[in-house]
Design a protein around this motif. Structure first.
Motif, short mmCIF file in Angstrom:
data_model
loop_
_atom_site.label_atom_id
_atom_site.label_comp_id
_atom_site.label_asym_id
_atom_site.label_seq_id
_atom_site.Cartn_x
_atom_site.Cartn_y
_atom_site.Cartn_z
N ASN A 230 0.85 -1.18 0.00
CA ASN A 230 0.00 0.00 0.00
C ASN A 230 0.88 1.23 0.00
O ASN A 230 1.93 1.25 0.65
CB ASN A 230 -0.86 -0.03 1.28
N GLU B 264 -5.84 5.94 1.00
CA GLU B 264 -7.13 5.28 0.82
C GLU B 264 -8.04 6.23 0.04
O GLU B 264 -8.16 7.42 0.38
CB GLU B 264 -7.74 4.92 2.17
N ASN C 27 -10.86 1.83 11.57
CA ASN C 27 -10.95 1.48 10.15
C ASN C 27 -10.85 0.00 9.81
O ASN C 27 -10.99 -0.37 8.65
CB ASN C 27 -9.89 2.26 9.37
N TYR D 229 -15.35 3.90 6.90
CA TYR D 229 -14.40 3.22 6.02
C TYR D 229 -14.02 1.85 6.57
O TYR D 229 -13.01 1.28 6.16
CB TYR D 229 -13.15 4.09 5.86
N SER E 222 -10.58 1.85 -2.66
CA SER E 222 -9.21 1.33 -2.59
C SER E 222 -9.12 0.04 -1.78
O SER E 222 -8.25 -0.79 -2.04
CB SER E 222 -8.27 2.37 -1.99
N LYS E 223 -10.01 -0.17 -0.82
CA LYS E 223 -9.98 -1.42 -0.07
C LYS E 223 -10.34 -2.62 -0.94
O LYS E 223 -10.04 -3.76 -0.58
CB LYS E 223 -10.90 -1.33 1.15
#
Length: 476
Positions: free
Chosen positions: A109, A113, A227, A258, A461-462
């Motif tokens: 990553n 996000e 999160n 999120y 993005s997750k």
């Protein structure tokens, strides 16, 4: 007793074969053999799948013939119930190391996000917006912040057709930043000439993202942005509640916008930190497939009951607040263990929801490995591959035997405004500001706020990781 009972079920009731070994399974079919037997034993919708029934095959040879004609992924998909509608969340992986790392909060990553939206239903143009920046990441060293707009990547404007390849296929990429303007029902994104280069790296995210304490008109309001339900960080979560407790807060706003889920055990502990006055009482119950449900009810009923607790699984005393009301910020990305918190607390305290309707994921999974008892630590774990499954195996209901399969509607509908996202935990951030108004009694429930334009969401993005939207338990 638990292991003995499982072996009996495994060898006699489920598989109907003379031996529990894999000696009659060809080496090149061992993965597929594991897939069928694991789903036959644990899959939540076992009763609805003819090809998973105990009576479907009489010999190991018949299983080999059935499973050997497909790839592992294709076999797995073919054995799922109403894929894409009822079962949207079971998955299989070829590398369980990566899966275990994700559950520990470890991903590749760059620390940004984000979400991706379409400009309009008639336009192919897309834009990305920054949700938050992970501390101690590559992005945290750059001049990029929550609410920033991304027009393109590597000098290519974002569209509905290219955003996925641009974000996913590049280890390093240059963001072309932009400006979003809305005029009535029309939106426009243009480049602002700023470029920012980000590089992906192995990153471990502390899910306790932000804590603030705010004194407003006689109320001491704590804010916690959380999160992911990551068990590795349960101590940090408990420390966060110690901070809130020491500040003598009167109200708590829990930001789960999120948070798409994670460990059920962590969710139980968090529910108990919010309250504390219900220790030992029923929070949520698990409902497994007919074979396991019968076993649990007759032999070990306590295994499917999850009560409020007063200690972490490590033995530390919980720092509980004893609240009778909580305000939760939610979105369409709020799922799984986040929804367990909401559902489990509703029978006990006043739960006020602000934001957008949640996902509606009411089912949980376990990790199954290729071993005689499907566990990671067993001596019989197959060393020749790293396949593992994360099938749905249980449904979660609260004290009232209820859940919400369509998601939880907010008491106050308030989508995020991408032209004014604010700073998380700041009293002027729109959703937190609305929560404060509700706490002070200045807003009527069910009064909706409509923005000038609604953007279609196409990516988060997750979703880069296939493991998002999880709610998992340890194999019992």
């Amino acid at each position: 007793m638990k292991k003995k009972m499982f072996i009996v079920l495994f060898c006699i009731s489920s598989f109907l074969f003379k031996s529990c070994t894999q000696k009659d399974v060809p080496e090149d079919n061992k993965v597929n053999n594991f897939i069928w037997k694991g789903l036959n034993a644990y899959y939540l919708w076992y009763d609805d799948m003819d090809d998973l029934q105990d009576s479907r095959f009489q010999t190991q040879k018949e299983i080999n013939n059935f499973t050997s004609s497909k790839t592992p992924n294709n076999l797995f998909e073919s054995l799922l119930f109403e894929r894409g509608t009822t079962d949207k969340w079971s998955w299989i992986v070829s590398d369980y190391i990566a899966l275990e790392q994700y559950f520990s909060g470890i991903t590749q990553n760059n620390g940004m996000e984000f979400g991706v939206k379409l400009i309009s239903s008639s336009s192919n143009q897309a834009f990305a917006f920054v949700k938050y920046i992970i501390p101690n990441s590559n992005a945290s060293t750059q001049n990029i912040n929550r609410g920033d707009i991304i027009y393109g990547i590597n000098n290519t404007p974002l569209t509905e057709d290219n955003y996925r390849s641009l974000f996913l296929n590049n280890q390093t990429y240059t963001l072309n930043m932009g400006t979003l303007t809305i005029n009535g029902g029309n939106a426009q994104v243009v480049s602002n000439g700023v470029d920012i280069t980000l590089t992906k790296e192995i990153l471990q995210e502390n899910p306790v993202h932000k804590i603030t304490i705010n004194e407003v008109e006689g109320h001491k309001i704590g804010y916690l942005c959380y999160n992911q339900f990551t068990s590795n960080y349960d101590t940090q979560l408990n420390d966060a509640f110690l901070q809130l407790k020491n500040e003598n807060i009167t109200d708590l706003v829990l930001d789960l916008r999120y948070n798409s889920g994670g460990s059920v055990r962590t969710a139980i502990q968090l529910s108990s930190m919010i309250t504390g006055q219900f220790s030992g009482e029923l929070l949520v119950k698990e409902k497994w497939n007919s074979k396991w449900q019968s076993y649990f009810e007759n032999e070990k009923p306590e295994a499917i009951i999850n009560n409020f607790v007063n200690k972490l699984h490590t033995g530390e005393t919980l720092n509980s607040l004893g609240l009778h009301k909580i305000t939760v910020l939610i979105s369409e990305r709020t799922a799984s263990s986040s929804e367990l918190i909401i559902n489990g607390l509703i029978p006990y305290i006043d739960v006020v929801l602000i934001g957008k309707k949640t996902t509606g994921k009411y089912v949980g999974s376990v990790t199954l490995y290729d071993s005689d008892n499907f566990r990671r630590t067993d001596d019989s774990l197959n060393p020749n591959h790293h396949y593992a499954m994360q099938p749905l195996v249980l449904e979660i209901v609260n004290k009232l035997d209820e859940n919400d399969k369509d998601g939880f509607e907010p008491n106050r509908y308030l989508p995020e405004d991408y032209t004014n996202m604010g700073i998380l935990g700041d009293v002027n951030e729109p959703l937190f500001a609305e929560a404060i108004q509700e706490i002070l009694g200045f807003r009527r429930k069910n009064e909706n706020t409509q923005l000038p334009i609604t953007f279609k969401s196409v990516f988060d993005s997750k979703e880069i990781s296939q493991y998002h939207n999880t709610m998992y338990v340890n194999l019992k």
